[in-house]
Design a protein around this motif. Structure first.
Motif, PDB file in Angstrom:
ATOM      1  N   MET A  68       0.730  -1.059  -0.031  1.00 40.20           N
ATOM      2  CA  MET A  68      -0.078  -0.197   0.096  1.00 40.20           C
ATOM      3  C   MET A  68       0.747   1.030  -0.046  1.00 40.20           C
ATOM      4  SD  MET A  68      -2.563   1.240   2.944  1.00 40.20           S
ATOM      5  CE  MET A  68      -1.357   1.596   4.158  1.00 40.20           C
ATOM      6  N   THR A  69       0.598   2.225  -0.950  1.00 44.83           N
ATOM      7  CA  THR A  69       1.409   3.573  -0.765  1.00 44.83           C
ATOM      8  C   THR A  69       0.632   4.489  -0.125  1.00 44.83           C
ATOM      9  OG1 THR A  69       1.799   2.867  -3.159  1.00 44.83           O
ATOM     10  CG2 THR A  69       2.119   5.401  -2.465  1.00 44.83           C
ATOM     11  N   THR A  70       1.410   5.342   0.652  1.00 52.16           N
ATOM     12  CA  THR A  70       0.920   6.438   1.581  1.00 52.16           C
ATOM     13  C   THR A  70       1.188   7.752   1.047  1.00 52.16           C
ATOM     14  OG1 THR A  70       2.570   6.172   3.132  1.00 52.16           O
ATOM     15  CG2 THR A  70       0.497   4.781   3.630  1.00 52.16           C
ATOM     16  N   HIS A  71       0.366   8.711   1.280  1.00 55.54           N
ATOM     17  CA  HIS A  71       0.676  10.198   1.034  1.00 55.54           C
ATOM     18  C   HIS A  71       0.837  10.970   2.159  1.00 55.54           C
ATOM     19  CE1 HIS A  71      -1.297   9.766  -3.342  1.00 55.54           C
ATOM     20  NE2 HIS A  71      -0.181   8.918  -3.214  1.00 55.54           N
ATOM     21  N   ARG A  72       1.853  11.726   2.118  1.00 48.02           N
ATOM     22  CA  ARG A  72       2.043  12.729   3.226  1.00 48.02           C
ATOM     23  C   ARG A  72       1.099  13.955   2.942  1.00 48.02           C
ATOM     24  NH1 ARG A  72       3.763  12.459   8.687  1.00 48.02           N
ATOM     25  NH2 ARG A  72       4.404  14.505   9.237  1.00 48.02           N
ATOM     26  N   LEU A  73      -0.017  14.237   3.866  1.00 51.60           N
ATOM     27  CA  LEU A  73      -0.777  15.491   3.707  1.00 51.60           C
ATOM     28  C   LEU A  73      -0.708  16.410   4.815  1.00 51.60           C
ATOM     29  CD1 LEU A  73      -4.076  13.372   2.406  1.00 51.60           C
ATOM     30  CD2 LEU A  73      -2.179  14.384   0.878  1.00 51.60           C
ATOM     31  N   ILE A  74      -0.826  17.554   4.639  1.00 54.48           N
ATOM     32  CA  ILE A  74      -0.917  18.748   5.470  1.00 54.48           C
ATOM     33  C   ILE A  74      -2.222  19.127   5.583  1.00 54.48           C
ATOM     34  CG2 ILE A  74       0.097  20.821   6.152  1.00 54.48           C
ATOM     35  CD1 ILE A  74       2.041  18.566   6.084  1.00 54.48           C
TER      36      ILE A  74
ATOM     37  N   ALA B 247       4.000  14.927  -0.449  1.00 58.40           N
ATOM     38  CA  ALA B 247       4.628  13.955  -1.078  1.00 58.40           C
ATOM     39  C   ALA B 247       4.280  12.579  -0.820  1.00 58.40           C
ATOM     40  CB  ALA B 247       6.287  13.976  -0.622  1.00 58.40           C
ATOM     41  N   VAL B 248       4.770  11.429  -1.686  1.00 55.85           N
ATOM     42  CA  VAL B 248       4.543   9.995  -1.466  1.00 55.85           C
ATOM     43  C   VAL B 248       5.228   9.861  -0.250  1.00 55.85           C
ATOM     44  CG1 VAL B 248       4.998   7.872  -2.358  1.00 55.85           C
ATOM     45  CG2 VAL B 248       4.211   9.272  -3.918  1.00 55.85           C
ATOM     46  N   SER B 249       4.764   8.823   0.671  1.00 51.54           N
ATOM     47  CA  SER B 249       5.425   8.816   1.867  1.00 51.54           C
ATOM     48  C   SER B 249       5.875   7.145   2.176  1.00 51.54           C
ATOM     49  CB  SER B 249       4.739   9.425   3.144  1.00 51.54           C
ATOM     50  OG  SER B 249       3.508   8.654   3.267  1.00 51.54           O
TER      51      SER B 249
ATOM     52  N   PRO C 276      11.605   5.771  -3.767  1.00 50.07           N
ATOM     53  CA  PRO C 276      11.611   5.531  -5.345  1.00 50.07           C
ATOM     54  C   PRO C 276      13.018   5.124  -5.872  1.00 50.07           C
ATOM     55  CG  PRO C 276      10.254   7.241  -5.040  1.00 50.07           C
ATOM     56  CD  PRO C 276      10.934   7.094  -3.454  1.00 50.07           C
ATOM     57  N   HIS C 277      13.134   3.991  -6.376  1.00 50.62           N
ATOM     58  CA  HIS C 277      14.424   3.595  -6.770  1.00 50.62           C
ATOM     59  C   HIS C 277      14.626   3.449  -8.433  1.00 50.62           C
ATOM     60  CE1 HIS C 277      12.069   0.010  -6.219  1.00 50.62           C
ATOM     61  NE2 HIS C 277      12.521  -0.550  -7.084  1.00 50.62           N
TER      62      HIS C 277
ATOM     63  N   PRO D 190       5.119   4.050 -11.330  1.00 49.51           N
ATOM     64  CA  PRO D 190       4.214   4.936 -10.779  1.00 49.51           C
ATOM     65  C   PRO D 190       4.844   6.290 -10.138  1.00 49.51           C
ATOM     66  CG  PRO D 190       3.969   3.022  -9.663  1.00 49.51           C
ATOM     67  CD  PRO D 190       4.891   2.702 -10.593  1.00 49.51           C
ATOM     68  N   TYR D 191       5.974   5.970  -9.602  1.00 53.74           N
ATOM     69  CA  TYR D 191       6.676   6.993  -8.786  1.00 53.74           C
ATOM     70  C   TYR D 191       8.341   6.869  -9.125  1.00 53.74           C
ATOM     71  CZ  TYR D 191       2.482   6.691  -5.986  1.00 53.74           C
ATOM     72  OH  TYR D 191       1.139   6.760  -5.925  1.00 53.74           O
ATOM     73  N   PRO D 192       8.558   7.514 -10.391  1.00 50.74           N
ATOM     74  CA  PRO D 192       9.902   7.178 -10.797  1.00 50.74           C
ATOM     75  C   PRO D 192      11.084   8.066 -10.101  1.00 50.74           C
ATOM     76  CG  PRO D 192       8.626   8.652 -12.366  1.00 50.74           C
ATOM     77  CD  PRO D 192       7.633   8.240 -11.297  1.00 50.74           C
ATOM     78  N   LEU D 193      12.175   7.432 -10.082  1.00 54.94           N
ATOM     79  CA  LEU D 193      13.223   8.285  -9.524  1.00 54.94           C
ATOM     80  C   LEU D 193      13.914   9.137 -10.270  1.00 54.94           C
ATOM     81  CD1 LEU D 193      14.975   8.838  -6.777  1.00 54.94           C
ATOM     82  CD2 LEU D 193      16.450   6.698  -7.932  1.00 54.94           C
ATOM     83  N   LEU D 194      13.593  10.525 -10.279  1.00 57.22           N
ATOM     84  CA  LEU D 194      14.148  11.618 -11.267  1.00 57.22           C
ATOM     85  C   LEU D 194      15.003  12.693 -10.633  1.00 57.22           C
ATOM     86  CD1 LEU D 194      11.052  11.768 -13.620  1.00 57.22           C
ATOM     87  CD2 LEU D 194      13.271  10.474 -13.906  1.00 57.22           C
ATOM     88  N   ARG D 195      15.851  13.398 -10.815  1.00 57.89           N
ATOM     89  CA  ARG D 195      16.292  14.577 -10.307  1.00 57.89           C
ATOM     90  C   ARG D 195      15.160  15.478  -9.798  1.00 57.89           C
ATOM     91  NH1 ARG D 195      21.060  17.221  -9.979  1.00 57.89           N
ATOM     92  NH2 ARG D 195      21.923  15.901 -11.612  1.00 57.89           N
ATOM     93  N   GLY D 196      15.331  15.850  -8.418  1.00 62.34           N
ATOM     94  CA  GLY D 196      14.000  16.563  -7.930  1.00 62.34           C
ATOM     95  C   GLY D 196      12.824  15.870  -7.234  1.00 62.34           C
ATOM     96  N   THR D 197      12.677  14.376  -7.450  1.00 66.39           N
ATOM     97  CA  THR D 197      11.841  13.647  -6.800  1.00 66.39           C
ATOM     98  C   THR D 197      11.948  13.698  -5.246  1.00 66.39           C
ATOM     99  OG1 THR D 197      11.770  11.967  -8.485  1.00 66.39           O
ATOM    100  CG2 THR D 197      11.092  11.279  -6.398  1.00 66.39           C
TER     101      THR D 197
END
Length: 476
Positions: A1-7, A48-50, A57-58, A63-70
């Motif tokens: 399960m993916t989680t999201h950090r929400l404010i 962010a994804v958490s 991400p690796h 779905p959540y690619p590892l790119l500069r700035g991720t």
């Protein structure tokens, strides 16, 4: 399960989704991705994804690619981290590190050097030099192990990633590689790739960090110049590891593999070697732990039974054996079980607390032990695991066959024998190996410190104990 950090918004009411209640008063929260959109529709902001460090991400695709700035909210270190193209950094540009609380669960994983199957294991000295801050659950070292073995063993076979994860460790201490070089003929790149895989599998299983040792130098008959080249290349790679791997550099500690100096036979550390390695490893552990001492916590922590040295008060203890004189704290027994020894016991003061002192010398008429012990009354339930700590000083030990500090007679990872060399002087916190989980309710257990004495070998030294503490270890 993916989680999201929400404010949550500054002003908002609780939101209930299929029985799950989200309260804005709790601040930033990690929520399942299937609730994220509904909360955002109610004014919550996506950060962010958490997830734990292992979920960062690796890969460049997915779905959540590892790119500069991720960016990623790392719940293991409680920081927003971003990928700069080479490493993950926190909001201040630093590489985030986890700090372990007292009693974090530690498992040792490795080969015979970890297991202590030839000379003493490095684990007990490492625990001492860490200040006893970790709960050392198990030594999963197995002689002859390679990285391939660790990755392939199943959960019921000691010495593998799978068996280690069944123990629910927070952190793992890894010593591996030398058998890959000589036994498998593997190159540095292949061994390093396997070490990375071990770290990845451990962290995916919930381990927060893995201390990875560099491979110790060797000078035994099996070692060659070609092997040494591989070792040095592998160690250079290990030192590039980043969190959740934490490299421990054993190249700079002055370890001498010459037979009789720091090794038994050019490979396995003898007692001075194990304590030397343990001092470096323990310092690395301590650098990632909170700075408090296990001896300075309130009696309510983990169901503590005894604190502030109430185990070494009074003067009505019992002197054991012939040649033992002086005073011993109430409830304690001190002396030897051999002839030919003179032991003088006394009670001093250290940092405002009573300190039990035993000075010994002589030539034992047979092999035996100098023992300081107390049978401690307590109320223990089925499944409880108890452990002991003390502020210990050892000085001037000569001719002894080793020392042990143990709970309930469990002497872990400490081989005996004068041929293995003498323990060094030590002044710090020691922690005994935990007893096995109780299989029945108990009312008494033994706290003991001992020195092995060898028949016909002249020996001497001083042992001092203070602030002896007995506690129940936390459950996983």
């Amino acid at each position: 399960m993916t989680t999201h950090r929400l404010i949550p918004p500054a002003v908002a009411s609780k939101v209930t989704l299929d029985g799950r209640v989200y309260d804005p008063a709790a601040g930033g929260q990690d929520v399942p991705d299937y609730d994220s959109m509904a909360l955002q529709a109610n004014g919550w902001s996506f950060l962010a994804v958490s997830g734990p460090t292992s979920a960062r991400p690796h890969a460049a695709v997915g779905p959540y690619p590892l790119l500069r700035g991720t960016t990623f909210w790392d719940t293991s270190v409680d920081h927003l981290v971003s990928w700069d193209g080479a490493t993950w950094r926190d909001e201040n540009g630093n590489i985030p590190q986890v700090t372990f609380p007292l009693q974090a669960r530690m498992v040792g994983l490795g080969d015979s050097i970890m297991a202590g199957s030839v000379g003493p294991s490095l684990l007990n000295p490492a625990l001492y030099y860490s200040g006893g801050r970790f709960y050392l659950v198990s030594n999963q070292g197995v002689g002859g192990s390679t990285t391939v073995d660790m990755l392939s063993r199943n959960a019921t076979t000691t010495g593998g990633v799978a068996s280690t994860l069944t123990l629910s460790p927070d952190v793992v201490d890894l010593h591996i590689g030398t058998n890959d070089i000589t036994g498998l003929g593997s190159g540095a790149a292949a061994i390093f790739a396997n070490i990375q895989a071990i770290v990845s599998e451990l962290t995916a299983g919930g381990v927060k960090a893995v201390f990875v040792h560099t491979v110790l130098p060797r000078s035994d008959s099996a070692w060659t110049a070609a092997y040494e080249t591989v070792r040095q290349a592998l160690n250079a790679s290990i030192m590039t590891l980043q969190y959740p791997a934490i490299p421990v550099n054993l190249e700079t500690i002055g370890f001498n593999s010459t037979i009789g100096v720091d090794t038994v036979e050019g490979l396995h550390p003898n007692r001075p070697g194990a304590w030397l390695v343990g001092s470096a490893v323990g310092a690395a552990w301590a650098s990632k732990a909170v700075t408090n001492s296990v001896l300075f916590n309130s009696a309510s922590d983990w169901g503590n039974l005894l604190v502030d040295n109430d185990m070494t008060e009074g003067t009505a203890g019992v002197l054991l054996g012939t040649g033992t004189t002086g005073s011993v704290p109430t409830g304690w027994n001190a002396g030897v079980n051999v002839t030919g020894m003179t032991t003088t016991c006394s009670i001093a003061t250290k940092n405002g607390f009573p300190q039990m002192v035993a000075n010994f010398s002589g030539t034992p008429g047979s092999s035996g032990i100098l023992l300081l012990y107390r049978d401690q009354a307590y109320s223990g339930n089925i499944g409880d695991v108890y452990d002991c700590w003390a502020d210990v000083e050892m000085a001037g030990l000569t001719g002894v066959g080793g020392t042990f500090f143990a709970t309930d007679g469990v002497t872990v990872w400490e081989a005996s024998g004068n041929a293995l060399g003498q323990p060094p002087n030590f002044n710090g916190i020691m922690r005994g190996g935990p007893a096995a989980p109780l299989t029945a309710a108990r009312t008494v257990s033994r706290f003991q410190f001992g020195v092995y004495l060898e028949s016909g070998v002249a020996c001497s030294g001083t042992i001092k104990l203070s602030r002896c503490t007995w506690r129940k270890n936390p459950s996983p």
